[in-house]
Write an enzyme that holds these catalytic residues in place. Sequence first.
Site, mmCIF file in Angstrom:
data_model
loop_
_atom_site.group_PDB
_atom_site.id
_atom_site.type_symbol
_atom_site.label_atom_id
_atom_site.label_comp_id
_atom_site.label_asym_id
_atom_site.label_seq_id
_atom_site.Cartn_x
_atom_site.Cartn_y
_atom_site.Cartn_z
ATOM 1 C CG ASN A 1 -49.228 -17.476 2.512
ATOM 2 O OD1 ASN A 1 -49.709 -16.400 2.840
ATOM 3 N ND2 ASN A 1 -49.485 -18.604 3.161
ATOM 4 C CG ASP B 1 -41.673 -25.730 4.426
ATOM 5 O OD1 ASP B 1 -42.583 -25.420 3.637
ATOM 6 O OD2 ASP B 1 -41.585 -26.860 4.923
#
Length: 177
Positions: free
Chosen positions: A8, A60
Amino acid sequence: MIYFVTSNKGKYAEAQAIFGDLVQRDIGYAEIQADTLEEVALYGMKEVAARLDGAVMLEDAGLFVEALQGFPGVYSAYVQKTIGNAGILRLMGALENRSAYFKSVVAYVEPGMDAVMFSGEVQGQIGFEARGKKGFGYDPIFYVGEVSLGEMDLEKKNQISHRAKSMSALKKWRGNR
Ligand code: IMP
């Protein structure tokens, strides 16, 4: 120098603004189905730490909506890919309780040590419409006050975000050793 394992670019940019010495590694890892972000991060870390030599970080994150009993939570990536922001807005309908939070769990390891984890949260509201083209993922529908994260520059998001909190805690921990 720290390897940040992520695919990302948005996450990488936010983390890089905090640490300054990150190298993005898009090597992929198994995101297990578990009840907590901590379990997902720790499991992923076991896999990547075995494949990279040096200081390694992974993160996460999830969006937890109060009126949806914490959904999408640990399923945030799947839900973003499938129903997306429009789907969350549809699920919320005209519900009055729009409270939600983002949580970030960062895991970090160096050769010869056990992984450590730090978390951060930011409280906000799911809006009635998506606004802004900055950031990524759920940013356009997550509002802090009157402004969505999708309308904030990276610098502004990094003053308040879940990720900025978890990563600043890791940075501080590293600095104190
Ligand atoms: P993961 O941490 O990459 O598994 O992210 C889970 C999902 O939440 C992905 O769809 C991300 O796009 C989304 N997400 C994670 N962090 C953020 C954020 O800071 N803003 C908006 N969406 C996010």
